[in-house]
Write an enzyme that holds these catalytic residues in place. Structure first.
Site, PDB file in Angstrom:
ATOM      1  N   ILE A   1       0.691  -1.398   0.120  1.00 10.04           N
ATOM      2  CA  ILE A   1       0.308   0.022   0.391  1.00 10.04           C
ATOM      3  C   ILE A   1       1.280   1.420  -0.208  1.00 10.04           C
ATOM      4  O   ILE A   1       1.453   1.162   0.962  1.00 10.04           O
ATOM      5  CB  ILE A   1      -0.662   0.146   1.312  1.00 10.04           C
ATOM      6  CG1 ILE A   1      -1.712  -1.151   0.854  1.00 10.04           C
ATOM      7  CG2 ILE A   1      -1.833   1.348   1.390  1.00 10.04           C
ATOM      8  CD1 ILE A   1      -2.696  -1.611   2.196  1.00 10.04           C
ATOM      9  N   GLU A   2       0.721   1.890  -0.883  1.00 11.32           N
ATOM     10  CA  GLU A   2       1.892   2.718  -1.413  1.00 11.32           C
ATOM     11  C   GLU A   2       1.409   4.782  -1.129  1.00 11.32           C
ATOM     12  O   GLU A   2      -0.119   4.699  -0.306  1.00 11.32           O
ATOM     13  CB  GLU A   2       2.467   3.248  -2.468  1.00 11.32           C
ATOM     14  CG  GLU A   2       2.918   1.714  -2.730  1.00 11.32           C
ATOM     15  CD  GLU A   2       3.518   1.755  -4.155  1.00 11.32           C
ATOM     16  OE1 GLU A   2       4.079   0.894  -4.533  1.00 11.32           O
ATOM     17  OE2 GLU A   2       3.602   2.850  -5.390  1.00 11.32           O
TER      18      GLU A   2
ATOM     19  N   CYS B   1       4.543  -2.929   2.755  1.00  9.01           N
ATOM     20  CA  CYS B   1       4.632  -4.014   1.939  1.00  9.01           C
ATOM     21  C   CYS B   1       4.095  -4.957   2.189  1.00  9.01           C
ATOM     22  O   CYS B   1       2.985  -4.560   3.445  1.00  9.01           O
ATOM     23  CB  CYS B   1       6.348  -4.311   2.288  1.00  9.01           C
ATOM     24  SG  CYS B   1       7.370  -3.775   1.822  1.00  9.01           S
TER      25      CYS B   1
ATOM     26  N   GLU C   1       3.760  -8.157   3.604  1.00  8.64           N
ATOM     27  CA  GLU C   1       4.605  -8.967   4.099  1.00  8.64           C
ATOM     28  C   GLU C   1       4.434  -8.142   5.546  1.00  8.64           C
ATOM     29  O   GLU C   1       3.703  -8.020   6.429  1.00  8.64           O
ATOM     30  CB  GLU C   1       6.189  -9.028   4.259  1.00  8.64           C
ATOM     31  CG  GLU C   1       6.654  -9.466   3.190  1.00  8.64           C
ATOM     32  CD  GLU C   1       6.684  -8.650   2.076  1.00  8.64           C
ATOM     33  OE1 GLU C   1       6.168  -7.298   2.154  1.00  8.64           O
ATOM     34  OE2 GLU C   1       8.064  -8.714   1.274  1.00  8.64           O
TER      35      GLU C   1
ATOM     36  N   CYS D   1      11.950  -6.919   1.577  1.00  2.15           N
ATOM     37  CA  CYS D   1      12.941  -6.181   1.624  1.00  2.15           C
ATOM     38  C   CYS D   1      13.410  -6.313   3.122  1.00  2.15           C
ATOM     39  O   CYS D   1      12.946  -7.301   4.005  1.00  2.15           O
ATOM     40  CB  CYS D   1      11.556  -5.266   1.050  1.00  2.15           C
ATOM     41  SG  CYS D   1      11.269  -4.570   3.082  1.00  2.15           S
TER      42      CYS D   1
ATOM     43  N   CYS E   1      10.933  -5.752   5.980  1.00  6.61           N
ATOM     44  CA  CYS E   1      10.012  -7.161   5.994  1.00  6.61           C
ATOM     45  C   CYS E   1      10.517  -7.847   6.653  1.00  6.61           C
ATOM     46  O   CYS E   1      10.170  -8.356   7.683  1.00  6.61           O
ATOM     47  CB  CYS E   1       9.068  -7.366   4.789  1.00  6.61           C
ATOM     48  SG  CYS E   1       7.876  -6.057   4.318  1.00  6.61           S
TER      49      CYS E   1
HETATM   50 ZN    ZN Z   1       9.294  -5.112   2.429  1.00  5.98          ZN
END
Ligand code: ZN
Ligand code: ZN
Ligand code: ZN
Ligand code: ZN
Lengths: 152, 152, 152, 152
Positions: D54-55, D64, D66, D98, D101
């Site tokens: 969700i940006e 992210c 996760e 990433c 996460c």
């Molecule tokens: Zn991430």
């Protein structure tokens, strides 16, 4: 002729929103701050998503209650929100959301009603646009840009 | 009798602050947004620290210009700030800082003067406390807390 | 004929990098964790940028020492890095960087030498690619994508 | 004598976990990266929580997939996790999580099974401890600290 019925969140709905914020506060994972926060978000479709703050040994990876509630809702396909209730254990006054949460909520609209609720269930209401004036929003990324500035 | 001299940032100082914000904007590392931002922060000791936004393939690890300037200053031992100038490539209007940056700056005081500067060097001035009303600050973590809430 | 001189960081350079990490640790702004970290980053151009961790009342806005050092360097135009030294006050063993810092550093290359340094100045060396295997990098954003998955 | 039954996630459970990851990917809110990710997290109690990325217009506030899955689970009282499946639209190879996460998941244990799943439903399995060696964990904050370092 029938009058069109416009669904308005009743005070009963608001009471339920506050209760959900209080209840989820007890799920807070806060071994570092010991500062519990709960938030409950009402969607335009009438659903409530609730979230607590969740911390990490690397402090910068802490997530606030408001953002937990928001990502839960968005991951279920919700993009339109009416109200959010936010509560903590602080006895006196009303605790505002942090700037990161104001920004995260603003992505989905500045008309959101933000209720700050204390443990006695007293509340104060704000519009998100009052809490984040001159907000940086998706529209800012669309605005025309110049190729040079005063230093060039 | 001598008049006491109180050092006030002159308009020359402010002009220099704006120039530094424009210049550092060109250092922005923005392969994903292509949206460059520069910020210059004036300390109470009269020094200027400047920063740009720096992005990451994992979008959530992007850092804004304002925070880059702030951490540069703090890592040099500065904790007291007078003014910040913020600029982007957006031609029209004035682009506000994101909520995360307002919060990060607020840690060191809400009296900060925030100047939004456009590429033509026109500016608008705000107090940080206007941009982050009902701010969540270090004092909130100190307030007395209750052991139970309305749901208990 | 002159032999081409290739500058290799000498052990003297490395000693200086460690000293800078120790020194900047004392600038840490850590009223919440009381956990000080210092980092010093050596660029390919031979400069050292140092950073400390800087916390916020909203815990999620804390920035680590490694990222402070990195954004300082990038905002000065540096994009190529050789080594980073990281130190804390932990007496025994070696404290690794958090995942956010590994990711932030990875944006600029996985060949970085990471030195974990303790207060006695003992160190252990890793490659960043060892600390972030199967890294998510800018290349992942460029890879061909499918229009449908197994559920469609 | 009865043999003790130890519940082991069956391959049917794993298949369901992968399906949930694929499905929630379609909920991703990614107007900026257009890079969709889905994740599904299996708790020790046998429940699945799924999340997408969700940006935000302020890129640094992106979350992210996760972490969305994780905070959903924790806000429902779950603290013990068995497996996570992560998928994106990338056709070839396997996309790793990433660093942020990895760190966020590590708070709740390094024994987590991490499945990287591609759109064809092929997968690779890792232990979280493989993906975050020399992890910074809650234990690091508890370790004895020195009062002085080599520079003092
Ligand atoms: Zn991430
Ligand atoms: Zn917040
Ligand atoms: Zn910002
Ligand atoms: Zn870190």
């Amino acid at each position: 002729m029938e009058k069109e019925i416009i669904p308005v969140p009743s005070s009963a709905d608001l009471a339920e929103l506050f209760v959900q914020a209080h209840l989820v506060k007890h799920k807070a994972y806060v071994p570092y701050s010991n500062f519990r926060v709960g938030a409950a978000l009402l969607t335009s479709t009438g659903k409530i998503y609730s979230g607590c703050n969740i911390e990490n040994a690397s402090y910068g990876l802490a997530t606030c209650a408001e953002r937990t509630a928001l990502v839960k809702a968005v991951s279920e396909g919700e993009h339109s929100f009416e109200k959010i209730a936010i509560t903590s254990d602080v006895e006196t006054g009303f605790t505002g959301p942090c700037g990161s949460c104001r920004q995260t909520l603003a992505e989905f609209g500045l008309d959101l009603d933000v209720y700050l609720v204390n443990p006695k269930n007293e509340s104060k209401q704000y519009k998100l646009r009052e809490l984040l004036p001159i907000a940086f929003t998706p529209r800012d990324l669309q605005k025309p840009r110049t190729d040079h500035d005063i230093t060039e």
